[in-house]
Motif scaffolding. Structure first.
Motif, short mmCIF file in Angstrom:
data_model
loop_
_atom_site.label_atom_id
_atom_site.label_comp_id
_atom_site.label_asym_id
_atom_site.label_seq_id
_atom_site.Cartn_x
_atom_site.Cartn_y
_atom_site.Cartn_z
N GLY A 192 0.82 -1.20 0.00
CA GLY A 192 0.00 0.00 0.00
C GLY A 192 0.86 1.25 0.00
N TRP A 193 0.42 2.28 0.75
CA TRP A 193 1.18 3.54 0.76
C TRP A 193 2.51 3.43 1.49
CZ3 TRP A 193 2.51 5.73 5.38
CH2 TRP A 193 1.74 5.41 6.51
N TYR A 194 2.71 2.37 2.27
CA TYR A 194 4.01 2.18 2.93
C TYR A 194 5.14 1.99 1.92
CZ TYR A 194 1.83 1.65 7.53
OH TYR A 194 1.15 1.88 8.70
N ALA A 195 4.80 1.61 0.70
CA ALA A 195 5.82 1.44 -0.33
C ALA A 195 6.53 2.75 -0.64
CB ALA A 195 5.19 0.88 -1.60
N PHE A 196 5.88 3.89 -0.34
CA PHE A 196 6.49 5.20 -0.60
C PHE A 196 7.43 5.65 0.52
CE2 PHE A 196 2.36 5.34 -2.85
CZ PHE A 196 2.83 5.57 -4.14
N VAL A 197 7.41 4.96 1.66
CA VAL A 197 8.22 5.37 2.81
C VAL A 197 9.67 4.95 2.58
CG1 VAL A 197 8.57 5.15 5.30
CG2 VAL A 197 6.24 5.19 4.36
N GLY A 234 -7.45 -0.19 7.39
CA GLY A 234 -8.32 -0.10 8.55
C GLY A 234 -8.70 -1.42 9.19
N THR A 235 -8.12 -2.52 8.73
CA THR A 235 -8.38 -3.82 9.34
C THR A 235 -7.79 -3.88 10.75
OG1 THR A 235 -8.44 -4.98 7.21
CG2 THR A 235 -7.91 -6.30 9.16
N LYS A 236 -8.51 -4.52 11.66
CA LYS A 236 -8.05 -4.74 13.02
C LYS A 236 -7.77 -6.23 13.24
CE LYS A 236 -8.78 -0.41 14.17
NZ LYS A 236 -7.64 0.51 14.38
N ILE A 237 -6.71 -6.51 13.99
CA ILE A 237 -6.47 -7.89 14.44
C ILE A 237 -7.16 -8.05 15.80
CG2 ILE A 237 -4.73 -9.53 15.25
CD1 ILE A 237 -2.95 -8.76 13.05
N CYS A 238 -8.21 -8.86 15.83
CA CYS A 238 -9.00 -9.05 17.05
C CYS A 238 -8.47 -10.18 17.92
CB CYS A 238 -10.46 -9.34 16.68
SG CYS A 238 -11.19 -8.11 15.59
N LYS A 239 -7.70 -11.08 17.31
CA LYS A 239 -7.13 -12.21 18.06
C LYS A 239 -5.79 -12.59 17.43
CE LYS A 239 -9.58 -16.01 19.06
NZ LYS A 239 -10.22 -17.33 18.84
N TYR A 254 -9.51 -10.16 -1.51
CA TYR A 254 -10.01 -9.46 -0.33
C TYR A 254 -8.82 -9.10 0.54
CZ TYR A 254 -14.62 -11.08 -1.79
OH TYR A 254 -15.77 -11.31 -2.51
N ARG A 255 -8.70 -7.81 0.91
CA ARG A 255 -7.51 -7.32 1.59
C ARG A 255 -7.82 -7.05 3.06
NH1 ARG A 255 -6.29 -2.92 -3.20
NH2 ARG A 255 -6.94 -4.36 -4.86
N PHE A 256 -6.94 -7.54 3.90
CA PHE A 256 -7.02 -7.31 5.34
C PHE A 256 -5.66 -6.75 5.76
CE2 PHE A 256 -9.99 -10.63 4.29
CZ PHE A 256 -11.11 -10.38 5.08
N THR A 257 -5.54 -5.43 5.81
CA THR A 257 -4.26 -4.79 6.06
C THR A 257 -4.39 -3.67 7.07
OG1 THR A 257 -4.48 -3.08 4.35
CG2 THR A 257 -3.66 -5.23 3.63
N LYS A 258 -3.28 -3.36 7.69
CA LYS A 258 -3.27 -2.24 8.65
C LYS A 258 -3.65 -0.94 7.95
CE LYS A 258 -0.38 -0.03 12.18
NZ LYS A 258 -1.20 -0.42 13.35
N TYR A 259 -3.14 -0.76 6.72
CA TYR A 259 -3.36 0.52 6.04
C TYR A 259 -4.78 0.66 5.47
CZ TYR A 259 -2.00 -2.22 1.87
OH TYR A 259 -1.90 -3.18 0.89
N PHE A 312 6.19 -0.50 15.44
CA PHE A 312 4.79 -0.90 15.54
C PHE A 312 4.65 -2.26 14.85
CE2 PHE A 312 5.10 1.31 11.49
CZ PHE A 312 4.32 0.55 10.63
N THR A 313 3.51 -2.89 15.03
CA THR A 313 3.24 -4.17 14.38
C THR A 313 2.40 -3.94 13.13
OG1 THR A 313 3.35 -5.42 16.45
CG2 THR A 313 2.16 -6.44 14.62
#
Length: 329
Positions: A130-135, A233-238, A226-231, A212-213
């Motif tokens: 995602g946008w982290y590729a620009f960092v 807005g996905t949350k890790i619930c467990k 289907y994307r589940f990523t920090k960027y 950070f994780t």
């Protein structure tokens, strides 16, 4: 900068030290009796005498690993597309050709790939990161080059020739200074139904003298990723990790993904640290990953799919507490 939108090609053209880049090709035969990972790459150390190109071959079913080293001058990469050569060996998203003989082991292979399904590349999201590729100056970057593809060809290791016609494959890559100090990685594209593939990674990410994780999961289902990523807005619930299993539950506004992975014995592979291949990671290609996938509709959970992925790649490295603490940062 244009290379950002081509994560598959060689990214380290101007790097001289403290750098690695590696491509990972997982191949499973039609009968699921043979599982090989072929990993070409380059390791650039502070000490130029330790810098080298390499080809790793993991024979997962027999718990064997082969590591072949070459001079950095034996490494060549095309500037505009993904094609690399290491001595007599060539790699691209279309094929792999191996012709290795180090006096102890001989490996020959010709593998052709088709129906490749990469992680989509968009203007503001150039691939899996995602946008982290620009960092700039991140410790490690990642690319998913093919969730699932078909294979034709063979691999011959010391006279043991294996047929890969109508086999299935997966491809990804990493590049940067070092792999994270703690991470989880998983992948499978062998479900009861064809066309389903899961990739996932959770890692400690150094950031502004802290960390950070981060996490990236993708599920290919019914021709959609289907994307589940920090960027996004996905949350890790467990998140549970022990000697027998890894459990993860991910949730965003549209979907829920539950993962229960069974850990099995793997093989220790070399991994990069400050460009040098001095770390170790234990990888299995014999694990199983159970998933439950749900859609969210007006706040209600609607069942979509449940299944078990076979021939799964699974890794856990480092300290689970580092990853858990990183969610709070």
């Amino acid at each position: 900068m244009t290379n950002l939108w081509k994560p598959e090609i060689f990214q380290g053209r101007n790097k001289k030290r403290d750098y690695f880049e590696g491509w990972y090709f997982k191949s499973i035969d039609k009968e699921e009796k043979t599982a090989y990972s072929i990993i070409p790459g380059i390791s650039l150390s502070k000490d130029s005498k330790k810098s080298h190109a390499f080809i790793m071959v993991l024979d997962a079913k027999n718990h064997k690993m082969y590591y072949f080293t070459y001079k950095t001058t034996d490494f060549w990469a095309d500037k505009s597309k993904f094609e690399i050569k290491i001595h007599k060996n060539t790699f691209s998203l279309k094929n792999i050709h191996l012709d290795i003989d180090d006096g102890k082991n001989k490996i020959k292979a010709d593998l052709e790939f088709s129906n490749i399904i990469p992680w989509p590349v968009k203007l503001l999201s150039p691939g899996v990161m995602g946008w982290y590729a620009f960092v700039p100056k991140m410790e490690c970057y990642h690319g998913v080059l093919s969730f699932d593809h078909s294979i034709q060809g063979y691999v011959d290791i010391d006279g043991d020739k294996r047929d890969f016609n109508r086999g299935k494959g997966y491809a990804e890559k990493d590049w940067g200074k070092s792999m994270p100090s703690s991470w989880i990685w998983m992948q499978t594209n062998h479900f009861e139904e064809d066309g389903i593939s899961l990739f996932g990674s959770i890692a400690k990410i150094p950031w502004l003298k802290n960390y950070f994780t981060g996490y990236i999961f993708g599920l290919l289902y019914n021709n959609k990723i289907y994307r589940f990523t920090k960027y996004n807005g996905t949350k890790i619930c467990k998140l549970i990790v022990n000697d027998d299993k890894i459990e993860v539950k991910l949730e965003n506004k549209k979907s829920i993904l539950e993962i229960n992975a069974k850990r099995t014995e793997g093989v220790d592979l070399p991994a990069p640290s400050l460009g040098e291949m001095t770390s170790r990671v234990n990888e299995s290609l014999n694990s199983k990953i159970n998933i439950n996938f749900y859609a969210k509709n007006n706040g209600k959970k609607e069942f979509i799919f449940s299944g078990t992925g076979r021939n799964a790649g699974l890794e856990f490295v480092g300290d689970i507490n580092e990853l858990l603490n990183g969610f709070r940062k």
